[in-house]
Design a protein around this motif. Structure first.
Motif, PDB file in Angstrom:
ATOM      1  N   GLU A   1       0.834  -1.204   0.000  1.00 48.91           N
ATOM      2  CA  GLU A   1       0.000   0.000   0.000  1.00 48.91           C
ATOM      3  C   GLU A   1       0.870   1.255   0.000  1.00 48.91           C
ATOM      4  OE1 GLU A   1      -3.036   0.043  -0.565  1.00 48.91           O
ATOM      5  OE2 GLU A   1      -3.901  -1.839   0.131  1.00 48.91           O
ATOM      6  N   ILE A   2       1.957   1.228   0.749  1.00 51.32           N
ATOM      7  CA  ILE A   2       2.860   2.367   0.806  1.00 51.32           C
ATOM      8  C   ILE A   2       3.491   2.616  -0.559  1.00 51.32           C
ATOM      9  CG2 ILE A   2       5.088   3.134   1.713  1.00 51.32           C
ATOM     10  CD1 ILE A   2       4.241   1.873   4.405  1.00 51.32           C
ATOM     11  N   LEU A   3       3.945   1.558  -1.202  1.00 56.85           N
ATOM     12  CA  LEU A   3       4.551   1.689  -2.529  1.00 56.85           C
ATOM     13  C   LEU A   3       3.552   2.237  -3.543  1.00 56.85           C
ATOM     14  CD1 LEU A   3       6.598  -1.643  -2.671  1.00 56.85           C
ATOM     15  CD2 LEU A   3       7.529   0.669  -2.446  1.00 56.85           C
ATOM     16  N   ASP A   4       2.325   1.745  -3.457  1.00 55.16           N
ATOM     17  CA  ASP A   4       1.280   2.204  -4.375  1.00 55.16           C
ATOM     18  C   ASP A   4       1.003   3.698  -4.176  1.00 55.16           C
ATOM     19  OD1 ASP A   4      -0.569   1.371  -6.457  1.00 55.16           O
ATOM     20  OD2 ASP A   4      -2.163   1.814  -5.038  1.00 55.16           O
ATOM     21  N   ALA A   5       0.981   4.135  -2.898  1.00 54.55           N
ATOM     22  CA  ALA A   5       0.764   5.557  -2.602  1.00 54.55           C
ATOM     23  C   ALA A   5       1.944   6.396  -3.094  1.00 54.55           C
ATOM     24  CB  ALA A   5       0.559   5.755  -1.105  1.00 54.55           C
ATOM     25  N   TYR A   6       3.160   5.901  -2.889  1.00 54.03           N
ATOM     26  CA  TYR A   6       4.343   6.609  -3.384  1.00 54.03           C
ATOM     27  C   TYR A   6       4.256   6.812  -4.897  1.00 54.03           C
ATOM     28  CZ  TYR A   6       7.092   6.185   0.955  1.00 54.03           C
ATOM     29  OH  TYR A   6       7.569   6.298   2.231  1.00 54.03           O
ATOM     30  N   GLU A   7       3.852   5.764  -5.578  1.00 55.11           N
ATOM     31  CA  GLU A   7       3.766   5.811  -7.034  1.00 55.11           C
ATOM     32  C   GLU A   7       2.787   6.897  -7.489  1.00 55.11           C
ATOM     33  OE1 GLU A   7       3.903   2.395 -10.482  1.00 55.11           O
ATOM     34  OE2 GLU A   7       2.630   2.052  -8.740  1.00 55.11           O
ATOM     35  N   LYS A   8       1.660   6.995  -6.792  1.00 51.99           N
ATOM     36  CA  LYS A   8       0.645   7.989  -7.158  1.00 51.99           C
ATOM     37  C   LYS A   8       1.063   9.406  -6.779  1.00 51.99           C
ATOM     38  CE  LYS A   8      -3.204   4.718  -6.757  1.00 51.99           C
ATOM     39  NZ  LYS A   8      -4.370   4.295  -5.945  1.00 51.99           N
ATOM     40  N   LEU A   9       1.799   9.534  -5.676  1.00 51.21           N
ATOM     41  CA  LEU A   9       2.156  10.857  -5.172  1.00 51.21           C
ATOM     42  C   LEU A   9       3.488  11.372  -5.715  1.00 51.21           C
ATOM     43  CD1 LEU A   9       1.106  10.323  -1.439  1.00 51.21           C
ATOM     44  CD2 LEU A   9      -0.001  11.876  -3.068  1.00 51.21           C
ATOM     45  N   ALA A  10       4.256  10.517  -6.345  1.00 54.56           N
ATOM     46  CA  ALA A  10       5.580  10.901  -6.837  1.00 54.56           C
ATOM     47  C   ALA A  10       5.557  12.170  -7.697  1.00 54.56           C
ATOM     48  CB  ALA A  10       6.220   9.748  -7.597  1.00 54.56           C
ATOM     49  N   PRO A  11       4.584  12.325  -8.608  1.00 60.61           N
ATOM     50  CA  PRO A  11       4.579  13.536  -9.436  1.00 60.61           C
ATOM     51  C   PRO A  11       4.397  14.828  -8.638  1.00 60.61           C
ATOM     52  CG  PRO A  11       3.215  11.829 -10.427  1.00 60.61           C
ATOM     53  CD  PRO A  11       3.549  11.366  -9.044  1.00 60.61           C
ATOM     54  N   THR A  12       3.890  14.716  -7.398  1.00 61.09           N
ATOM     55  CA  THR A  12       3.651  15.906  -6.581  1.00 61.09           C
ATOM     56  C   THR A  12       4.820  16.226  -5.658  1.00 61.09           C
ATOM     57  OG1 THR A  12       2.673  14.750  -4.662  1.00 61.09           O
ATOM     58  CG2 THR A  12       1.213  15.240  -6.530  1.00 61.09           C
ATOM     59  N   ALA A  13       5.833  15.356  -5.603  1.00 54.28           N
ATOM     60  CA  ALA A  13       6.939  15.497  -4.645  1.00 54.28           C
ATOM     61  C   ALA A  13       7.847  16.657  -5.018  1.00 54.28           C
ATOM     62  CB  ALA A  13       7.740  14.203  -4.570  1.00 54.28           C
ATOM     63  N   GLN A  14       8.190  17.465  -4.046  1.00 56.34           N
ATOM     64  CA  GLN A  14       9.151  18.539  -4.250  1.00 56.34           C
ATOM     65  C   GLN A  14      10.577  18.019  -4.090  1.00 56.34           C
ATOM     66  OE1 GLN A  14       8.239  21.946  -1.790  1.00 56.34           O
ATOM     67  NE2 GLN A  14       6.124  22.070  -2.499  1.00 56.34           N
ATOM     68  N   ASP A  15      10.738  17.060  -3.194  1.00 54.84           N
ATOM     69  CA  ASP A  15      12.044  16.450  -2.954  1.00 54.84           C
ATOM     70  C   ASP A  15      11.834  14.943  -2.810  1.00 54.84           C
ATOM     71  OD1 ASP A  15      14.537  15.613  -2.183  1.00 54.84           O
ATOM     72  OD2 ASP A  15      14.772  17.058  -0.547  1.00 54.84           O
ATOM     73  N   LYS A  16      12.385  14.184  -3.754  1.00 51.68           N
ATOM     74  CA  LYS A  16      12.148  12.740  -3.775  1.00 51.68           C
ATOM     75  C   LYS A  16      13.175  11.941  -2.972  1.00 51.68           C
ATOM     76  CE  LYS A  16       9.720  12.350  -8.232  1.00 51.68           C
ATOM     77  NZ  LYS A  16       9.646  13.739  -8.664  1.00 51.68           N
ATOM     78  N   ARG A  17      14.168  12.592  -2.385  1.00 52.49           N
ATOM     79  CA  ARG A  17      15.245  11.845  -1.737  1.00 52.49           C
ATOM     80  C   ARG A  17      14.756  10.975  -0.575  1.00 52.49           C
ATOM     81  NH1 ARG A  17      19.412  16.694  -0.784  1.00 52.49           N
ATOM     82  NH2 ARG A  17      17.395  17.671  -0.318  1.00 52.49           N
ATOM     83  N   SER A  18      13.920  11.540   0.286  1.00 50.22           N
ATOM     84  CA  SER A  18      13.428  10.755   1.426  1.00 50.22           C
ATOM     85  C   SER A  18      12.561   9.591   0.965  1.00 50.22           C
ATOM     86  CB  SER A  18      12.632  11.655   2.378  1.00 50.22           C
ATOM     87  OG  SER A  18      13.450  12.642   2.944  1.00 50.22           O
ATOM     88  N   MET A  19      11.760   9.821  -0.073  1.00 53.21           N
ATOM     89  CA  MET A  19      10.936   8.753  -0.608  1.00 53.21           C
ATOM     90  C   MET A  19      11.798   7.650  -1.211  1.00 53.21           C
ATOM     91  SD  MET A  19       7.664   8.967  -3.221  1.00 53.21           S
ATOM     92  CE  MET A  19       8.542  10.085  -4.296  1.00 53.21           C
ATOM     93  N   ILE A  20      12.865   8.022  -1.890  1.00 53.81           N
ATOM     94  CA  ILE A  20      13.778   7.033  -2.470  1.00 53.81           C
ATOM     95  C   ILE A  20      14.410   6.182  -1.369  1.00 53.81           C
ATOM     96  CG2 ILE A  20      16.009   6.788  -3.640  1.00 53.81           C
ATOM     97  CD1 ILE A  20      15.180   9.126  -5.444  1.00 53.81           C
ATOM     98  N   GLU A  21      14.794   6.825  -0.273  1.00 51.95           N
ATOM     99  CA  GLU A  21      15.360   6.080   0.855  1.00 51.95           C
ATOM    100  C   GLU A  21      14.345   5.090   1.425  1.00 51.95           C
ATOM    101  OE1 GLU A  21      16.721   8.863   3.715  1.00 51.95           O
ATOM    102  OE2 GLU A  21      18.257   9.721   2.400  1.00 51.95           O
ATOM    103  N   SER A  22      13.091   5.529   1.528  1.00 53.23           N
ATOM    104  CA  SER A  22      12.031   4.674   2.056  1.00 53.23           C
ATOM    105  C   SER A  22      11.782   3.480   1.145  1.00 53.23           C
ATOM    106  CB  SER A  22      10.744   5.494   2.227  1.00 53.23           C
ATOM    107  OG  SER A  22       9.696   4.701   2.712  1.00 53.23           O
ATOM    108  N   VAL A  23      11.730   3.736  -0.160  1.00 58.57           N
ATOM    109  CA  VAL A  23      11.512   2.647  -1.121  1.00 58.57           C
ATOM    110  C   VAL A  23      12.691   1.684  -1.112  1.00 58.57           C
ATOM    111  CG1 VAL A  23      11.177   2.089  -3.561  1.00 58.57           C
ATOM    112  CG2 VAL A  23      10.025   4.079  -2.578  1.00 58.57           C
TER     113      VAL A  23
END
Length: 234
Positions: A183-205
């Protein structure tokens, strides 16, 4: 007594539905909202609110059933939105205690309400879900909140992504499950275009992709998302 109340509420809704249908058939040629429609809608709001505020679990389920119909029909009043937020926080933001014991801890009610809030894509729904995500300790409710936040897609100043990242780290340490990670990965995928800074999300993934306690399909999904995020972040 509770059963009789539920039956009575059901009968009211059946009556409302019958009258509303008959009126809609006779008013097909008009786009104006009649006084009768307004009255019926207000009665329905009162009944749903009473069901949602009831301390009886079954009444809350009935409220969710009618709220789901309203959401699917695309006509959710402010009163119904308030009822949904109340149900999403049942036992968390609103607590009923008897002799010190929490009496309204209904995780399945909260999870269903969170899913329905995800269909109402407003700032208000997003804020309510963020509150539930940070305060609710039940994995099924957290999963529903994450799923709905991804569906809504509002992520001002990365506040939603930051909340999901925090929860991901929390559950990875305390109770890692493949279903929640998905579920977290799916949410990341949908929200990625809205991210101002993707570094923390990349670390989480990356943390999900390298955690062998998760099922292989989940780690493969994480690897695919990671490649996409890294290519976009260059």
């Amino acid at each position: 007594m509770k059963l009789l109340k539920t039956i009575a509420y059901g009968a009211c809704f059946m009556l409302i539905g019958t009258v509303a249908f008959a009126q809609s058939q006779s008013m097909k040629s008009s786009n104006e909202t009649s006084v009768e429609d307004i009255y019926l809608n207000s009665v329905q709001d009162v009944i749903i609110t009473e069901l949602a505020n009831s301390q009886d679990y079954d009444n809350k389920l009935v409220a969710l059933q009618y709220l789901e119909d309203s959401v699917k029909g695309g006509k959710v009043s402010d009163e119904q939105k308030a009822a949904l937020k109340s149900l999403a926080g049942e036992g968390i933001t609103t607590r009923v205690r008897q002799n010190g014991r929490l009496m309204n801890n209904f995780p399945d009610i909260r999870a269903k309400a969170c899913d329905l809030l995800g269909e109402i894509k407003t700032e208000d729904s997003k804020n309510a879900l963020l509150t539930i995500l940070t305060e609710d300790a039940e994995p099924m409710v957290a999963s529903a909140a994450v799923r709905s936040l991804g569906n809504i897609g509002i992520n001002n100043n990365d506040e939603v992504l930051s909340a999901i990242e925090f929860i991901q780290h929390k559950y990875a340490a305390l109770n890692p499950t493949s279903s929640f990670a998905f579920e977290i990965l799916d949410a990341y995928e949908k929200l990625a275009p809205t991210a101002q800074d993707k570094r923390s999300m990349i670390e989480s993934v990356t943390e999900i992709a390298s955690n062998y306690r998760f099922a292989t399909p989940v780690r493969l999904k994480a690897l695919t998302l990671l490649k996409n995020l890294q290519s976009e972040n260059r």
